[in-house]
Design an enzyme around this catalytic site. Structure first.
Site, PDB file in Angstrom:
ATOM      1  N   ASN A  17      44.048  39.216  34.872  1.00 44.09           N
ATOM      2  CA  ASN A  17      43.570  38.844  36.209  1.00 44.09           C
ATOM      3  C   ASN A  17      43.070  40.060  36.974  1.00 44.09           C
ATOM      4  O   ASN A  17      43.282  40.195  38.174  1.00 44.09           O
ATOM      5  CB  ASN A  17      44.639  38.078  37.004  1.00 44.09           C
ATOM      6  CG  ASN A  17      45.900  38.893  37.278  1.00 44.09           C
ATOM      7  OD1 ASN A  17      46.127  39.934  36.660  1.00 44.09           O
ATOM      8  ND2 ASN A  17      46.716  38.422  38.200  1.00 44.09           N
ATOM      9  N   PHE A  18      42.381  40.948  36.256  1.00 43.85           N
ATOM     10  CA  PHE A  18      41.686  42.042  36.908  1.00 43.85           C
ATOM     11  C   PHE A  18      40.468  41.494  37.661  1.00 43.85           C
ATOM     12  O   PHE A  18      40.063  40.341  37.477  1.00 43.85           O
ATOM     13  CB  PHE A  18      41.211  43.073  35.881  1.00 43.85           C
ATOM     14  CG  PHE A  18      42.319  43.752  35.127  1.00 43.85           C
ATOM     15  CD1 PHE A  18      43.273  44.508  35.783  1.00 43.85           C
ATOM     16  CD2 PHE A  18      42.404  43.627  33.750  1.00 43.85           C
ATOM     17  CE1 PHE A  18      44.291  45.137  35.086  1.00 43.85           C
ATOM     18  CE2 PHE A  18      43.418  44.251  33.034  1.00 43.85           C
ATOM     19  CZ  PHE A  18      44.368  45.013  33.713  1.00 43.85           C
ATOM     20  N   LYS A  73      42.969  53.629  29.667  1.00 43.73           N
ATOM     21  CA  LYS A  73      41.861  54.527  29.970  1.00 43.73           C
ATOM     22  C   LYS A  73      41.646  55.548  28.847  1.00 43.73           C
ATOM     23  O   LYS A  73      40.706  56.349  28.914  1.00 43.73           O
ATOM     24  CB  LYS A  73      42.114  55.233  31.304  1.00 43.73           C
ATOM     25  CG  LYS A  73      42.122  54.268  32.487  1.00 43.73           C
ATOM     26  CD  LYS A  73      42.372  54.982  33.801  1.00 43.73           C
ATOM     27  CE  LYS A  73      42.387  53.983  34.955  1.00 43.73           C
ATOM     28  NZ  LYS A  73      42.664  54.655  36.265  1.00 43.73           N
ATOM     29  N   ASN A 104      48.209  53.324  28.211  1.00 44.11           N
ATOM     30  CA  ASN A 104      47.113  53.804  29.045  1.00 44.11           C
ATOM     31  C   ASN A 104      45.786  53.328  28.455  1.00 44.11           C
ATOM     32  O   ASN A 104      45.278  53.907  27.487  1.00 44.11           O
ATOM     33  CB  ASN A 104      47.158  55.328  29.118  1.00 44.11           C
ATOM     34  CG  ASN A 104      46.103  55.893  30.047  1.00 44.11           C
ATOM     35  OD1 ASN A 104      45.310  55.153  30.629  1.00 44.11           O
ATOM     36  ND2 ASN A 104      46.085  57.208  30.194  1.00 44.11           N
ATOM     37  N   ARG A 148      34.064  46.676  31.310  1.00 46.49           N
ATOM     38  CA  ARG A 148      33.855  48.119  31.454  1.00 46.49           C
ATOM     39  C   ARG A 148      34.788  48.924  30.557  1.00 46.49           C
ATOM     40  O   ARG A 148      34.457  50.046  30.155  1.00 46.49           O
ATOM     41  CB  ARG A 148      34.036  48.531  32.921  1.00 46.49           C
ATOM     42  CG  ARG A 148      32.906  48.043  33.823  1.00 46.49           C
ATOM     43  CD  ARG A 148      32.914  48.758  35.166  1.00 46.49           C
ATOM     44  NE  ARG A 148      34.073  48.416  35.967  1.00 46.49           N
ATOM     45  CZ  ARG A 148      34.152  47.359  36.782  1.00 46.49           C
ATOM     46  NH1 ARG A 148      33.119  46.527  36.875  1.00 46.49           N
ATOM     47  NH2 ARG A 148      35.233  47.140  37.500  1.00 46.49           N
ATOM     48  N   ALA A 157      40.593  39.930  46.433  1.00 43.97           N
ATOM     49  CA  ALA A 157      41.291  38.688  46.766  1.00 43.97           C
ATOM     50  C   ALA A 157      42.791  38.853  46.573  1.00 43.97           C
ATOM     51  O   ALA A 157      43.241  39.227  45.495  1.00 43.97           O
ATOM     52  CB  ALA A 157      40.779  37.544  45.901  1.00 43.97           C
ATOM     53  N   ASP A 175      48.039  31.876  44.857  1.00 43.44           N
ATOM     54  CA  ASP A 175      48.419  32.575  43.635  1.00 43.44           C
ATOM     55  C   ASP A 175      49.046  31.618  42.630  1.00 43.44           C
ATOM     56  O   ASP A 175      48.674  31.604  41.449  1.00 43.44           O
ATOM     57  CB  ASP A 175      49.422  33.686  43.958  1.00 43.44           C
ATOM     58  CG  ASP A 175      48.751  35.037  44.182  1.00 43.44           C
ATOM     59  OD1 ASP A 175      47.766  35.320  43.491  1.00 43.44           O
ATOM     60  OD2 ASP A 175      49.217  35.799  45.040  1.00 43.44           O
TER      61      ASP A 175
END
Length: 403
Positions: free
Chosen positions: A99-100, A78, A76, A107, A141, A172
């Site tokens: 590939n975010f 986060k 995780n 961030r 996208a 892709d």
């Protein structure tokens, strides 16, 4: 260099931290894994998008295709503890792939600048739809969207019908191939300088070159250029070049040179037409492509597709049957070469999986190791590799840091 001097897989010894999902990033890291790199697949606690939608839409097999020979962990990001585990991996890694959407890694405090403070030799590789800068940076996208934006759909189908997407996820996988190339190039440069690079590939950039034929026709004919050419050559520069009916299906046939068309005439018993004004040159055949197609179709539709293909290939004419996917999965050539292999998958049973298209002469193909369940390598990576104790891993699990 003699083949006997190649003792191991070319990327053996490299460690890749793979944060990517779905197709384009995972394909680049698949190529790296099959070339010998240790690829650690980092997923959220509920799995990456392709894994988590495996129960609908047939995503289970694509996930297995793209994630052979990888080491999956679930963490995780986060949580601060999760981010710290990633930083520990980065300190020992050679490459990070993600590939975010642009800005997500920054961030999280895991952008290239921060990770290079930990490991200056790191190759930080990103892929996105439109790139990290430019006015489209934040547009979402997916392959369908990119096919529309890149002109693939506008150039696919028939001019009097709506645009059609490609059956293949072109954007892709083109991005994935280019991402692998960018990583390999940066690794080569690092060997010279010892310094890591930041590389990126956008799906839009990677797709543009594939439209060369259609762009060439637009350049030469302007407003006169047809937007879609069906199964004819994208630049309407070759004839015959089409799909033709056989008695039991379809074949494709292409005559790029005059010698090919003369061979076709010999095969169909019409060599007397060789000097006919409509057929004598490629320019004449393109101008009279309807007549050319009628001539060939009148012959092919009376014969089975395998017979047509056999006769044309014997005459060195580019020709192939239009095959169903169920036939392609059993392709003799690909199975003999090891490009496709039957695998007993622990979750999917007996399936066909692809190997890497990259063949390194002098080394044997790595055995395909089936994709593993979510977090299957948590203990191996976080425990054995990073050195965390069983007690600490248990705490991480209880706190929702790892699965």
């Amino acid at each position: 260099m003699a083949t006997s001097a190649l003792p191991r897989d070319p990327l053996a010894g490299l460690t890749v931290v793979d944060l990517s999902h779905v197709y384009n990033g995972p394909y680049a890291t698949f190529l790296m894994a099959m070339a010998g790199a240790k690829v650690i697949k980092v997923e959220p606690l509920d799995g990456e998008h392709l894994r988590s939608r495996g129960d609908i839409g047939g995503a289970a097999l694509p996930f297995a295709m793209l994630n052979s020979n990888k080491h999956p962990v679930a963490v995780n990001l986060k949580t601060e503890q999760g981010r710290e585990l990633l930083r520990e991996m980065v300190a020992r890694a050679d490459v990070v792939v993600e590939n975010f959407a642009p800005g997500v890694m920054d961030r999280l405090g895991l952008g290239a600048a921060e990770l290079h403070k930990i490991n200056p030799r790191l190759i930080f590789a990103s892929s996105s739809g439109y790139g990290k800068d430019g006015p489209y940076r934040d547009y979402p996208a997916m392959d369908l969207v990119m096919q529309a934006m890149c002109g693939v759909m506008d150039s696919t189908g028939y001019v009097d019908q709506p645009p059609v997407k490609s059956g293949a996820a072109l954007c892709d996988f083109l991005a994935g191939i280019h991402l692998y190339a960018a990583i390999a190039t940066a690794l080569y440069e690092r060997e010279q300088t010892g310094v890591g690079w930041v590389v990126e590939v956008s799906m839009q950039d990677a797709t543009y070159m594939s439209l060369a034929s259609s762009l060439g026709m637009l350049h030469s004919r302007g407003a006169e250029a047809p937007r879609r050419t069906g199964n004819h050559h994208g630049a309407m520069g070759v004839s015959p070049y089409n799909v033709y009916r056989a008695s039991d299906g379809y074949i494709v046939l292409n005559a790029p040179g005059d010698q090919h068309f003369r061979a076709i005439l010999d095969v169909i018993g019409a060599s007397d037409l060789e000097d006919h004004p409509s057929f004598a040159t490629r320019a004449a055949r393109v101008e009279h492509f309807v007549v050319v197609d009628e001539l060939i179709d009148g012959w092919t539709r009376q014969r089975p597709k395998d017979e047509v293909v056999r006769m044309m290939l014997a005459a060195k004419v580019p020709c192939a049957p239009v095959r169903q996917l169920s036939e392609v999965m059993l392709d003799t050539n690909m199975h003999v070469r090891g490009s496709l292999q039957w695998i007993d998958h622990p979750e999917l049973g007996r399936i066909v999986l692809p190997h890497s298209p990259l063949v390194f002469e002098g080394t044997s193909r790595r055995p395909i190791e089936p994709s593993l369940p979510l977090g299957a390598c948590n203990d191996q990576i976080f425990g054995e590799w990073l050195g965390h104790s069983e007690e600490q891993l248990a705490i991480y699990r209880s706190e929702g840091v790892i699965s």
